[in-house]
Design an enzyme around this catalytic site. Structure first.
Site, PDB file in Angstrom:
ATOM      1  N   LYS A  20       0.841  -1.207   0.000  1.00 51.79           N
ATOM      2  CA  LYS A  20       0.000   0.000   0.000  1.00 51.79           C
ATOM      3  C   LYS A  20       0.877   1.258   0.000  1.00 51.79           C
ATOM      4  O   LYS A  20       0.658   2.173  -0.783  1.00 51.79           O
ATOM      5  CB  LYS A  20      -0.913   0.028   1.246  1.00 51.79           C
ATOM      6  CG  LYS A  20      -1.854  -1.146   1.360  1.00 51.79           C
ATOM      7  CD  LYS A  20      -2.764  -1.029   2.561  1.00 51.79           C
ATOM      8  CE  LYS A  20      -2.071  -1.064   3.913  1.00 51.79           C
ATOM      9  NZ  LYS A  20      -1.357  -2.324   4.202  1.00 51.79           N
TER      10      LYS A  20
ATOM     11  N   ARG B  31      -9.911   1.185   8.097  1.00 46.10           N
ATOM     12  CA  ARG B  31      -9.419  -0.136   8.472  1.00 46.10           C
ATOM     13  C   ARG B  31     -10.548  -1.025   8.990  1.00 46.10           C
ATOM     14  O   ARG B  31     -10.345  -2.193   9.249  1.00 46.10           O
ATOM     15  CB  ARG B  31      -8.423   0.111   9.581  1.00 46.10           C
ATOM     16  CG  ARG B  31      -7.254  -0.770   9.731  1.00 46.10           C
ATOM     17  CD  ARG B  31      -6.218  -0.641   8.704  1.00 46.10           C
ATOM     18  NE  ARG B  31      -4.974  -1.201   9.165  1.00 46.10           N
ATOM     19  CZ  ARG B  31      -3.803  -0.630   8.984  1.00 46.10           C
ATOM     20  NH1 ARG B  31      -3.694   0.494   8.360  1.00 46.10           N
ATOM     21  NH2 ARG B  31      -2.726  -1.230   9.403  1.00 46.10           N
TER      22      ARG B  31
ATOM     23  N   ARG C  28      11.598  -6.097   5.204  1.00 46.67           N
ATOM     24  CA  ARG C  28      11.497  -4.629   5.117  1.00 46.67           C
ATOM     25  C   ARG C  28      12.548  -3.956   6.003  1.00 46.67           C
ATOM     26  O   ARG C  28      12.766  -4.346   7.138  1.00 46.67           O
ATOM     27  CB  ARG C  28      10.108  -4.182   5.555  1.00 46.67           C
ATOM     28  CG  ARG C  28      10.007  -2.667   5.637  1.00 46.67           C
ATOM     29  CD  ARG C  28       8.611  -2.138   5.748  1.00 46.67           C
ATOM     30  NE  ARG C  28       7.725  -2.942   6.526  1.00 46.67           N
ATOM     31  CZ  ARG C  28       6.395  -2.891   6.421  1.00 46.67           C
ATOM     32  NH1 ARG C  28       5.832  -2.085   5.552  1.00 46.67           N
ATOM     33  NH2 ARG C  28       5.634  -3.645   7.172  1.00 46.67           N
TER      34      ARG C  28
ATOM     35  N   ARG D 163      10.968  -2.391  11.528  1.00 41.00           N
ATOM     36  CA  ARG D 163       9.831  -1.829  12.257  1.00 41.00           C
ATOM     37  C   ARG D 163       9.487  -2.677  13.473  1.00 41.00           C
ATOM     38  O   ARG D 163       9.597  -3.902  13.434  1.00 41.00           O
ATOM     39  CB  ARG D 163       8.611  -1.752  11.327  1.00 41.00           C
ATOM     40  CG  ARG D 163       8.360  -0.352  10.808  1.00 41.00           C
ATOM     41  CD  ARG D 163       7.340  -0.273   9.755  1.00 41.00           C
ATOM     42  NE  ARG D 163       6.052  -0.880  10.062  1.00 41.00           N
ATOM     43  CZ  ARG D 163       4.981  -0.752   9.298  1.00 41.00           C
ATOM     44  NH1 ARG D 163       5.052  -0.041   8.183  1.00 41.00           N
ATOM     45  NH2 ARG D 163       3.849  -1.333   9.613  1.00 41.00           N
TER      46      ARG D 163
ATOM     47  N   ARG E  53      -1.159  -8.984  13.002  1.00 41.56           N
ATOM     48  CA  ARG E  53      -1.646  -7.984  12.038  1.00 41.56           C
ATOM     49  C   ARG E  53      -2.418  -8.646  10.913  1.00 41.56           C
ATOM     50  O   ARG E  53      -3.433  -8.121  10.452  1.00 41.56           O
ATOM     51  CB  ARG E  53      -0.459  -7.190  11.481  1.00 41.56           C
ATOM     52  CG  ARG E  53       0.113  -6.220  12.498  1.00 41.56           C
ATOM     53  CD  ARG E  53       1.535  -5.828  12.161  1.00 41.56           C
ATOM     54  NE  ARG E  53       1.661  -5.127  10.912  1.00 41.56           N
ATOM     55  CZ  ARG E  53       2.795  -5.068  10.201  1.00 41.56           C
ATOM     56  NH1 ARG E  53       3.882  -5.674  10.629  1.00 41.56           N
ATOM     57  NH2 ARG E  53       2.827  -4.410   9.081  1.00 41.56           N
TER      58      ARG E  53
HETATM   59  P1  AP5 Z   1       4.833  -1.595   1.961  1.00 44.35           P
HETATM   60  O1  AP5 Z   1       4.614  -0.754   0.733  1.00 44.35           O
HETATM   61  O2  AP5 Z   1       5.504  -0.948   3.121  1.00 44.35           O
HETATM   62  O3  AP5 Z   1       3.466  -2.322   2.374  1.00 44.35           O
HETATM   63  P2  AP5 Z   1       2.220  -1.789   3.181  1.00 44.35           P
HETATM   64  O4  AP5 Z   1       1.008  -2.448   2.602  1.00 44.35           O
HETATM   65  O5  AP5 Z   1       2.232  -0.280   3.245  1.00 44.35           O
HETATM   66  O6  AP5 Z   1       2.547  -2.462   4.561  1.00 44.35           O
HETATM   67  P3  AP5 Z   1       2.449  -1.983   6.055  1.00 44.35           P
HETATM   68  O7  AP5 Z   1       3.112  -3.078   6.829  1.00 44.35           O
HETATM   69  O8  AP5 Z   1       2.979  -0.592   6.237  1.00 44.35           O
HETATM   70  O9  AP5 Z   1       0.903  -1.988   6.271  1.00 44.35           O
HETATM   71  P4  AP5 Z   1       0.157  -2.095   7.597  1.00 44.35           P
HETATM   72  O10 AP5 Z   1      -1.222  -1.899   7.109  1.00 44.35           O
HETATM   73  O11 AP5 Z   1       0.392  -3.285   8.429  1.00 44.35           O
HETATM   74  O12 AP5 Z   1       0.830  -0.969   8.477  1.00 44.35           O
HETATM   75  P5  AP5 Z   1       0.522   0.578   8.692  1.00 44.35           P
HETATM   76  O13 AP5 Z   1       1.812   1.283   8.633  1.00 44.35           O
HETATM   77  O14 AP5 Z   1      -0.609   1.047   7.853  1.00 44.35           O
HETATM   78  O15 AP5 Z   1       5.661  -2.887   1.500  1.00 44.35           O
HETATM   79  C1  AP5 Z   1       6.050  -3.852   2.473  1.00 44.35           C
HETATM   80  C2  AP5 Z   1       7.452  -4.360   2.117  1.00 44.35           C
HETATM   81  O16 AP5 Z   1       7.375  -5.092   0.889  1.00 44.35           O
HETATM   82  C3  AP5 Z   1       8.483  -3.237   1.868  1.00 44.35           C
HETATM   83  O17 AP5 Z   1       9.739  -3.680   2.294  1.00 44.35           O
HETATM   84  C4  AP5 Z   1       8.462  -3.044   0.338  1.00 44.35           C
HETATM   85  O18 AP5 Z   1       9.701  -2.577  -0.134  1.00 44.35           O
HETATM   86  C5  AP5 Z   1       8.151  -4.455  -0.138  1.00 44.35           C
HETATM   87  N1  AP5 Z   1       7.326  -4.493  -1.343  1.00 44.35           N
HETATM   88  C6  AP5 Z   1       6.362  -3.608  -1.731  1.00 44.35           C
HETATM   89  N2  AP5 Z   1       5.806  -4.003  -2.890  1.00 44.35           N
HETATM   90  C7  AP5 Z   1       6.421  -5.194  -3.221  1.00 44.35           C
HETATM   91  C8  AP5 Z   1       6.267  -6.101  -4.316  1.00 44.35           C
HETATM   92  N3  AP5 Z   1       5.375  -5.899  -5.303  1.00 44.35           N
HETATM   93  N4  AP5 Z   1       7.034  -7.226  -4.332  1.00 44.35           N
HETATM   94  C9  AP5 Z   1       7.943  -7.459  -3.340  1.00 44.35           C
HETATM   95  N5  AP5 Z   1       8.145  -6.620  -2.293  1.00 44.35           N
HETATM   96  C10 AP5 Z   1       7.372  -5.498  -2.233  1.00 44.35           C
HETATM   97  O19 AP5 Z   1      -0.046   0.545  10.196  1.00 44.35           O
HETATM   98  C11 AP5 Z   1       0.806   0.216  11.288  1.00 44.35           C
HETATM   99  C12 AP5 Z   1       0.007   0.245  12.581  1.00 44.35           C
HETATM  100  O20 AP5 Z   1      -0.551   1.562  12.809  1.00 44.35           O
HETATM  101  C13 AP5 Z   1      -1.221  -0.690  12.641  1.00 44.35           C
HETATM  102  O21 AP5 Z   1      -0.884  -2.012  12.994  1.00 44.35           O
HETATM  103  C14 AP5 Z   1      -2.078   0.010  13.724  1.00 44.35           C
HETATM  104  O22 AP5 Z   1      -1.582  -0.225  15.009  1.00 44.35           O
HETATM  105  C15 AP5 Z   1      -1.864   1.473  13.393  1.00 44.35           C
HETATM  106  N6  AP5 Z   1      -2.851   1.967  12.408  1.00 44.35           N
HETATM  107  C16 AP5 Z   1      -2.569   2.493  11.174  1.00 44.35           C
HETATM  108  N7  AP5 Z   1      -3.706   2.838  10.547  1.00 44.35           N
HETATM  109  C17 AP5 Z   1      -4.719   2.514  11.387  1.00 44.35           C
HETATM  110  C18 AP5 Z   1      -6.128   2.618  11.303  1.00 44.35           C
HETATM  111  N8  AP5 Z   1      -6.741   3.135  10.209  1.00 44.35           N
HETATM  112  N9  AP5 Z   1      -6.883   2.180  12.351  1.00 44.35           N
HETATM  113  C19 AP5 Z   1      -6.310   1.687  13.462  1.00 44.35           C
HETATM  114  N10 AP5 Z   1      -4.970   1.554  13.602  1.00 44.35           N
HETATM  115  C20 AP5 Z   1      -4.175   1.966  12.576  1.00 44.35           C
END
Ligand code: AP5
Length: 204
Positions: free
Chosen positions: A13, A85, A124, A152, A163
């Site tokens: 994402k 979410r 990552r 992270r 997660r």
């Molecule tokens: P990346 O692009 O970082 O993936 P992502 O989908 O953004 O993954 P996240 O782990 O950041 O998502 P998440 O939803 O768990 O965490 P968030 O930060 O939103 O890619 C991942 C890895 O793969 C990278 O190393 C990248 O280089 C690699 N990659 C990308 N594309 C690739 C491909 N095509 N092929 C191979 N490799 C690839 O949330 C974190 C925390 O914040 C949550 O757990 C929660 O506690 C809180 N939070 C955030 N938003 C909310 C909400 N709306 N409500 C409640 N709590 C929330």
């Protein structure tokens, strides 16, 4: 452009939203980044958020809605990454957008198998100096980024499993929510990031 990017943790994402924002001049609003920024600043809110984030649990709806709403209200050209979410957040977003007469154009759901997500998240690394995200397998760090390259807090095996479980229980049903509104487009998130970007470009 008003686009929501849905998908499980590690689906890409952030990678795809950053690319789309750079090529469309839209604002990339990532709630995970907002949460981590608040934690790094050490604010009282950040201390509350840290406990949820580090365990891989969702932050309570009221906190995350209060955190993200000013960013959404400040521009009519955005890409939302990590929000909404769950259904309560989706309904809160609908209310904010209705008040600004700025409906969602499209919801992209990135689809990747859980076993591939685990590998991606374990690989990552985030640069402590540039904030850029790399991956041991798919996006090696360039020689001009001095690092250090950090893991992270929620990218460890137990937290990754939690997660993914939270995603399937709370967030995946949003695909049905947005499909019923005629907004959902499912995209294969497998393959190289450039291939995924090309698939998204074809539908935006
Ligand atoms: P990346 O692009 O970082 O993936 P992502 O989908 O953004 O993954 P996240 O782990 O950041 O998502 P998440 O939803 O768990 O965490 P968030 O930060 O939103 O890619 C991942 C890895 O793969 C990278 O190393 C990248 O280089 C690699 N990659 C990308 N594309 C690739 C491909 N095509 N092929 C191979 N490799 C690839 O949330 C974190 C925390 O914040 C949550 O757990 C929660 O506690 C809180 N939070 C955030 N938003 C909310 C909400 N709306 N409500 C409640 N709590 C929330």
């Amino acid at each position: 452009m008003r686009l929501v990017v849905l998908g499980p943790p590690g689906a890409g994402k952030g990678t795809q939203a950053a690319h789309l924002a750079a090529s469309n001049g839209a604002r990339h609003i990532a709630t995970g980044d907002l949460v981590r920024r608040e934690i790094a600043a050490g604010t009282p809110l950040g201390q509350t958020l840290k406990a949820y984030n580090d365990r891989g649990e969702l932050v309570p709806d009221d906190l995350i809605i209060d955190l993200v709403t000013p960013y959404i209200a400040a521009t009519s050209n955005w890409i939302l990454d990590g929000f909404p979410r769950d259904e309560a957040q989706a309904r809160a977003l609908d209310a904010v957008l209705a008040a600004h007469a700025a409906p969602i154009d499209l919801v992209i759901a990135l689809c990747v198998a859980d076993e591939d997500l685990v590998t991606r998240m374990q690989g990552r690394r985030i640069s402590g100096s540039t904030g850029k995200t790399y991956n041991l397998q798919s996006s090696p760090r360039p020689p001009d980024d001095p690092g250090p390259f950090l893991t992270r807090a929620d990218d460890h095996p137990d937290e990754i499993r939690r997660r993914l479980a939270v995603y399937h229980q709370a967030t995946e049903p949003l695909q049905t929510y947005y499909a019923a509104k005629g907004l959902l487009c499912r995209i294969d998130g497998g393959g190289q990031p450039e291939e995924v970007a090309a698939r998204i470009t074809r539908v935006t």
